[in-house]
Write an enzyme that holds these catalytic residues in place. Structure first.
Site, PDB file in Angstrom:
ATOM      1  N   THR A  71      11.952  78.545 -33.583  1.00 15.90           N
ATOM      2  CA  THR A  71      11.836  77.179 -33.068  1.00 15.90           C
ATOM      3  C   THR A  71      12.175  77.151 -31.577  1.00 15.90           C
ATOM      4  O   THR A  71      11.425  76.599 -30.759  1.00 15.90           O
ATOM      5  CB  THR A  71      12.794  76.234 -33.847  1.00 15.90           C
ATOM      6  OG1 THR A  71      12.409  76.248 -35.213  1.00 15.90           O
ATOM      7  CG2 THR A  71      12.744  74.816 -33.304  1.00 15.90           C
ATOM      8  N   CYS A  92       9.399  73.258 -43.795  1.00 21.01           N
ATOM      9  CA  CYS A  92       9.770  72.924 -42.418  1.00 21.01           C
ATOM     10  C   CYS A  92       9.670  71.450 -42.115  1.00 21.01           C
ATOM     11  O   CYS A  92       9.894  71.017 -41.000  1.00 21.01           O
ATOM     12  CB  CYS A  92       8.892  73.683 -41.442  1.00 21.01           C
ATOM     13  SG  CYS A  92       8.860  75.389 -41.835  1.00 21.01           S
TER      14      CYS A  92
HETATM   15  N1  PMP Z   1       7.030  79.221 -36.743  1.00 20.47           N
HETATM   16  C1  PMP Z   1       6.603  79.498 -37.983  1.00 20.47           C
HETATM   17  C2  PMP Z   1       5.180  79.901 -38.193  1.00 20.47           C
HETATM   18  C3  PMP Z   1       7.491  79.404 -39.057  1.00 20.47           C
HETATM   19  O1  PMP Z   1       7.061  79.656 -40.302  1.00 20.47           O
HETATM   20  C4  PMP Z   1       8.832  79.031 -38.821  1.00 20.47           C
HETATM   21  C5  PMP Z   1       9.831  78.920 -39.958  1.00 20.47           C
HETATM   22  N2  PMP Z   1       9.433  78.091 -40.984  1.00 20.47           N
HETATM   23  C6  PMP Z   1       9.220  78.749 -37.499  1.00 20.47           C
HETATM   24  C7  PMP Z   1       8.285  78.861 -36.497  1.00 20.47           C
HETATM   25  C8  PMP Z   1      10.629  78.351 -37.183  1.00 20.47           C
HETATM   26  O2  PMP Z   1      11.428  79.480 -37.315  1.00 20.47           O
HETATM   27  P1  PMP Z   1      12.998  79.459 -37.178  1.00 20.47           P
HETATM   28  O3  PMP Z   1      13.515  79.058 -38.523  1.00 20.47           O
HETATM   29  O4  PMP Z   1      13.355  80.876 -36.827  1.00 20.47           O
HETATM   30  O5  PMP Z   1      13.366  78.503 -36.107  1.00 20.47           O
END
Ligand code: PMP
Length: 380
Positions: A76, A327
């Protein structure tokens, strides 16, 4: 809650279990390299050396040259840094940005913010296989385009974008920075990110730890930092270095890349078994994932039942899957990914994502199929 003999975990795209190897590595690094790598004494130099090693191992594993690794709190943050970093740094060149309609919220929401600030964003549509059409990308490019940001492997349906082809096309436009969110692609497909200017990765998708990731940046690209402070990570990500997480991320990337072919070989029969069952029951299911998706992520919609109810029923039987992706904290909206592929609210609202890890087995998939079949037929 009913006692369950064994948990079948099919939600690995949301997060994987940290491997015991990576857990030990985290603890050993925390215990042995506790000095701040920015200090000036021998313990700090040892920690700093370990950090450099982690960076170069990540670049080597991903076959990336002429770049540096900026450690972040995950994908993120890496996506935010990439997109806002380019938008603010190169605003005087132009204010047009290109992405696709099926990106992760940590990309899409950043673009929405930038639109409020006066940037223009083109959201490319996708084909029915959820990949971006290169001709529509070409057509979207303008004189004032400064950034193209596209996901590599889609986190909801497992589709694979032609990133190497897009990167070589964009070489013809030296003023455009190319970013790819590769967080769901490392260890899930045979990827090539060598020509992308900016690459996002995440540790907890590949058996590392949560809250850790990186943005990999070509040396000729400048970025505006998201926050200011002590100037760590080339001034792009201030804050005391998190050495244990960096070391684990590097080990996770090395392992994922080394084993990806084996992983694909192991999981293909699992994907095939699930596809075969779903295809045999077209009145009950619609398969959203394209045929050539990564065997790690399979997405389908229920045609006769509510996905949220079925996911709960599966969970009561010890099987963990997701409705769409995890998410979207509180959203009940239909999946923007499935909607972009099929433009059908029912399919978008009733999708289920099954996501594997290499230690999942065909027996587990067969048990899942049996249980799902029973639940779908018993539920009224
Ligand atoms: N990009 C993608 C394609 C994801 O699948 C995710 C996690 N769901 C993220 C970004 C965010 O990742 P993080 O949990 O490491 O912030």
């Amino acid at each position: 809650m009913k006692e369950i003999a064994k948990v079948i975990y099919f939600d690995n795209a949301a997060s994987t279990k940290t491997s015991s190897e990576n857990l030990s590595l985290f603890m050993e690094t925390s215990a042995n390299y506790y000095a701040n790598p920015s200090s000036h004494h021998s313990l700090a130099y040892e920690a700093s050396h370990k950090l450099s090693e982690a960076r170069s191992d990540i670049l080597k594993a991903l076959n990336i040259k002429g770049s540096s690794v900026i450690f972040t709190s995950g994908a993120t943050e890496a996506n935010n840094l990439a997109i806002k970093g380019v938008a603010y740094k190169y605003a005087s060149r132009g204010r047009h940005l290109i992405t696709s309609a099926v990106e992760h919220p940590s990309v899409l929401e950043v673009f929405k913010e930038l639109e409020k600030e006066g940037y223009e964003v083109t959201y490319l549509p996708v084909k029915e296989d959820c990949s971006v059409d290169i001709d529509s990308l070409k057509a979207a490019i303008r004189k004032d385009t400064i950034l193209v940001s596209l996901i590599y492997v889609n986190n909801e349906v497992g589709s694979i974008n032609p990133i190497p082809e897009i990167a070589s096309l964009l070489k013809e436009y030296p003023k455009i920075v190319f970013h790819t969110d590769a967080s769901q692609s490392v260890g899930k497909a045979e990827i090539d990110v060598s020509e992308a200017d900016l690459v996002t990765i995440s540790s907890h998708k590949i058996y590392g730890t949560k809250g850790s990731g990186a943005l990999i940046k070509k040396n000729n690209i400048s970025l505006s930092p998201l926050f200011n402070g002590g100037g760590q990570e080339e001034g792009l990500r201030s804050g005391t270095y998190d050495l244990p997480s960096a070391v684990v991320l590097s080990s996770a990337v090395k392992n994922a890349v080394k084993n990806v072919r084996e992983y694909i070989k192991t999981l293909t029969p699992l994907k095939d078994a699930l596809f075969t069952y779903l295809e045999a029951n077209p009145a009950l299911y619609h398969i959203n994932s394209p045929k050539d998706c990564t065997p790690f992520i399979i997405n389908f919609s229920l045609l006769t039942k509510k996905a949220s109810v079925v996911v709960e029923a599966l969970s009561r039987e010890g099987i963990m899957v997701s409705t769409r992706s995890s998410c979207h904290e509180k959203s009940n909206d239909p999946s923007h990914v499935v909607m972009s592929m099929f433009n059908d609210e029912k399919l978008g609202s009733e999708s289920i994502r099954v996501s594997f890890a290499p230690d999942n087995t065909l027996e587990e998939v067969n048990y899942f199929i049996e249980t799902l079949d029973r639940i779908i037929k018993e539920l009224y």
